[in-house]
Enzyme design. Sequence first.
Site, PDB file in Angstrom:
ATOM      1  N   PHE A 164       0.737  -1.089   0.129  1.00  0.00           N
ATOM      2  CA  PHE A 164       0.054  -0.045   0.053  1.00  0.00           C
ATOM      3  C   PHE A 164       0.778   1.391  -0.065  1.00  0.00           C
ATOM      4  O   PHE A 164       0.683   2.156   0.793  1.00  0.00           O
ATOM      5  CB  PHE A 164      -0.971  -0.167   1.158  1.00  0.00           C
ATOM      6  N   ARG A 166       2.711   4.650  -1.130  1.00  0.00           N
ATOM      7  CA  ARG A 166       2.371   5.920  -2.038  1.00  0.00           C
ATOM      8  C   ARG A 166       3.736   6.242  -2.669  1.00  0.00           C
ATOM      9  O   ARG A 166       4.802   6.472  -1.883  1.00  0.00           O
ATOM     10  CB  ARG A 166       1.921   6.914  -1.241  1.00  0.00           C
ATOM     11  N   LYS A 220      -6.467  -5.163  -1.999  1.00  0.00           N
ATOM     12  CA  LYS A 220      -5.730  -4.396  -2.636  1.00  0.00           C
ATOM     13  C   LYS A 220      -6.140  -3.517  -3.943  1.00  0.00           C
ATOM     14  O   LYS A 220      -6.338  -2.315  -3.958  1.00  0.00           O
ATOM     15  CB  LYS A 220      -4.457  -5.124  -3.378  1.00  0.00           C
ATOM     16  N   ALA A 269     -10.391  18.051  -4.797  1.00  0.00           N
ATOM     17  CA  ALA A 269     -10.881  18.346  -6.351  1.00  0.00           C
ATOM     18  C   ALA A 269      -9.511  18.602  -7.133  1.00  0.00           C
ATOM     19  O   ALA A 269      -8.485  19.356  -6.467  1.00  0.00           O
ATOM     20  CB  ALA A 269     -11.747  19.059  -6.496  1.00  0.00           C
ATOM     21  N   GLY A 270      -9.473  18.265  -8.482  1.00  0.00           N
ATOM     22  CA  GLY A 270      -8.236  18.515  -9.119  1.00  0.00           C
ATOM     23  C   GLY A 270      -8.558  18.152 -10.534  1.00  0.00           C
ATOM     24  O   GLY A 270      -9.738  17.960 -10.877  1.00  0.00           O
ATOM     25  N   CYS A 277      -0.853   3.392 -10.538  1.00  0.00           N
ATOM     26  CA  CYS A 277      -1.769   2.376  -9.657  1.00  0.00           C
ATOM     27  C   CYS A 277      -3.337   2.790  -9.786  1.00  0.00           C
ATOM     28  O   CYS A 277      -4.001   1.608 -10.226  1.00  0.00           O
ATOM     29  CB  CYS A 277      -1.202   2.303  -8.335  1.00  0.00           C
TER      30      CYS A 277
HETATM   31  C1  UGA Z   1      -1.589   4.799  -4.779  1.00  0.00           C
HETATM   32  C2  UGA Z   1      -2.211   4.615  -3.484  1.00  0.00           C
HETATM   33  O1  UGA Z   1      -2.484   5.698  -2.601  1.00  0.00           O
HETATM   34  C3  UGA Z   1      -1.597   3.539  -2.504  1.00  0.00           C
HETATM   35  O2  UGA Z   1      -2.137   3.541  -1.137  1.00  0.00           O
HETATM   36  C4  UGA Z   1      -1.270   2.433  -3.209  1.00  0.00           C
HETATM   37  O3  UGA Z   1      -0.281   1.594  -2.628  1.00  0.00           O
HETATM   38  C5  UGA Z   1      -0.653   2.655  -4.635  1.00  0.00           C
HETATM   39  O4  UGA Z   1      -1.559   3.659  -5.219  1.00  0.00           O
HETATM   40  C6  UGA Z   1      -0.177   1.360  -5.528  1.00  0.00           C
HETATM   41  O5  UGA Z   1      -1.215   0.704  -5.506  1.00  0.00           O
HETATM   42  O6  UGA Z   1       0.948   1.129  -5.470  1.00  0.00           O
HETATM   43  P1  UGA Z   1       0.068   6.611  -5.619  1.00  0.00           P
HETATM   44  O7  UGA Z   1      -0.256   6.025  -7.027  1.00  0.00           O
HETATM   45  O8  UGA Z   1       1.537   7.111  -5.175  1.00  0.00           O
HETATM   46  O9  UGA Z   1      -0.634   5.554  -4.650  1.00  0.00           O
HETATM   47  O10 UGA Z   1      -0.596   7.870  -5.668  1.00  0.00           O
HETATM   48  P2  UGA Z   1      -1.672   8.791  -4.742  1.00  0.00           P
HETATM   49  O11 UGA Z   1      -0.913   9.517  -3.743  1.00  0.00           O
HETATM   50  O12 UGA Z   1      -2.825   7.834  -4.131  1.00  0.00           O
HETATM   51  O13 UGA Z   1      -2.362   9.796  -5.744  1.00  0.00           O
HETATM   52  C7  UGA Z   1      -3.202   9.310  -6.942  1.00  0.00           C
HETATM   53  C8  UGA Z   1      -3.887  10.273  -7.764  1.00  0.00           C
HETATM   54  O14 UGA Z   1      -5.044  10.704  -7.053  1.00  0.00           O
HETATM   55  C9  UGA Z   1      -2.640  11.404  -7.881  1.00  0.00           C
HETATM   56  O15 UGA Z   1      -2.909  11.866  -9.314  1.00  0.00           O
HETATM   57  C10 UGA Z   1      -3.055  12.598  -6.964  1.00  0.00           C
HETATM   58  O16 UGA Z   1      -3.114  13.819  -7.587  1.00  0.00           O
HETATM   59  C11 UGA Z   1      -5.057  12.335  -7.132  1.00  0.00           C
HETATM   60  N1  UGA Z   1      -5.291  12.745  -5.883  1.00  0.00           N
HETATM   61  C12 UGA Z   1      -5.150  12.143  -4.574  1.00  0.00           C
HETATM   62  C13 UGA Z   1      -6.380  13.698  -6.009  1.00  0.00           C
HETATM   63  O17 UGA Z   1      -6.569  14.172  -7.037  1.00  0.00           O
HETATM   64  N2  UGA Z   1      -6.984  14.080  -5.051  1.00  0.00           N
HETATM   65  C14 UGA Z   1      -6.865  13.720  -3.717  1.00  0.00           C
HETATM   66  O18 UGA Z   1      -7.551  13.908  -2.900  1.00  0.00           O
HETATM   67  C15 UGA Z   1      -5.861  12.582  -3.537  1.00  0.00           C
END
Ligand code: UGA
Length: 452
Positions: A164, A166, A220, A269-270, A277
Amino acid sequence: MNNLSTWKVSIFGLGYVGLSHAVAYALKNIRVVGFDVDGEKIELVRKGVSPIKEPDAVKHLGSLVKDGKIRVTENYRDAVLSTDISFVCVNTPSLQDGSADLSQVRSAISMIGEVLRDKEGFHLVVVNSTVPPSTTENVVKPLLEDVSGKKIGEDVGLCFMPEFLREGSAVQDILSPWRIVIGEVDKKSGDALHQFLLDVYRGKLPPLIRTSSVNAELIKYASNAFLAMRVSFINTIARLCELLPGANVDVVAHGMGLDPRIGTRYLKAGPGFGGICLPKDLRALIRTSEKFGYDPVLLKAIYKVNEEQMRHVVELVENVSGNLRNKDVAVLGLAFKAGIDDVRESPAIKIVNYLVGRGARVKVYDPLAIENAKNVLGNKVMYASSMYECIRDCDAVIVVTDWKEFKRLTPEDLRRFMRKTVLIDTRRVFIDRIHEFDEKVMYIAVGISLLP
Ligand code: UGA
């Protein structure tokens, strides 16, 4: 069974998951042997240079290799024979139809199985790669038994343990995880992995569940789909906010999140979610559901909202700038989130492609991700070496990633450098300074009412 200093583990696949685990386990004094089919990667790690820009991997790899806590090898026999546990951390990218490509998992399991044929004693194999539900039981187990000639649960152990992590905090996420899930094919395998983890976390074991491998595989996928759902949900509310006079998505998200049943995270929001992932796992879960005869309407909607959100960002520019043909548009931020250099499935890349498709001349800047973006975007765009250079003589600027340094841009800078001062802020980086913008700066933020 063992104590920390005597555990020896091999890691198959030194990408972002594998290398982060190698560093985290080595920091816990476990001897790690890394194997990868990519010789260049092996050479870099051998020199103590991290092939990924994960901050803690970059920071610690050199000393861990020097101290002999991490050793790499091109020889998979050596990796298996010199260790007690093999972790499979290879990639499972999307195939054309969205399902997961298991070829790297099959290949790693075949290598490990081949060596186990000649190895004495119990050896545990743990799959960390994200695989579709029932893969461990129906694909990995028969393959491993066939190639090794041994029986799972007797001479060989097999578990699926989802990661899990990031990107940007991967090593920390292993050192202090929120939870651990052991998906065990049989009790002996689960006991062995449990014992290893008890030793690794020394009395500070996070919430841990032991379950079947199929449940662990689903945990997962469901977790990533749920996070994606929250982002698509708030982006849906953001669209509505843009149409309602006075509405502000951040205030709505904050108010929602104060309810502990909802919580505040993943409600920002974005421009849409990206990365290697969330989109990939969502697609694989959709394909898995369909394979089993179920039409996952909700999962498909999460994906559709996300795709629409990226197109919507371009529409916001068009609404104020008109036809984009031959207009100069600056894009600030290319990584899929701030703090990393990864542009895989980044909303910024899709937005750039839409802009180019509409005939705009696009200039891009990112503090870390320019080199990776060049591999994807090639000569379709111009690359700037600073945010000021990026916005110079442009008709509009879109902020796609919320890098801290973008906050330094002032309305004064926009007026000074840009041809037309149109600022599209997908992450509301400038929202606190909205009062500084006069009528000469057209400021539009995702999720903020477009009407007075
Ligand atoms: C994600 C999960 O958060 C991890 O728990 C998981 O282990 C990982 O995938 C994986 O499967 O290996 P990650 O890909 O590093 O991690 O990215 P996130 O930090 O979750 O962000 C994902 C996307 O969502 C980004 O583009 C981020 O900008 C966007 N996001 C996230 C939003 O637009 N709003 C939010 O509130 C949160």
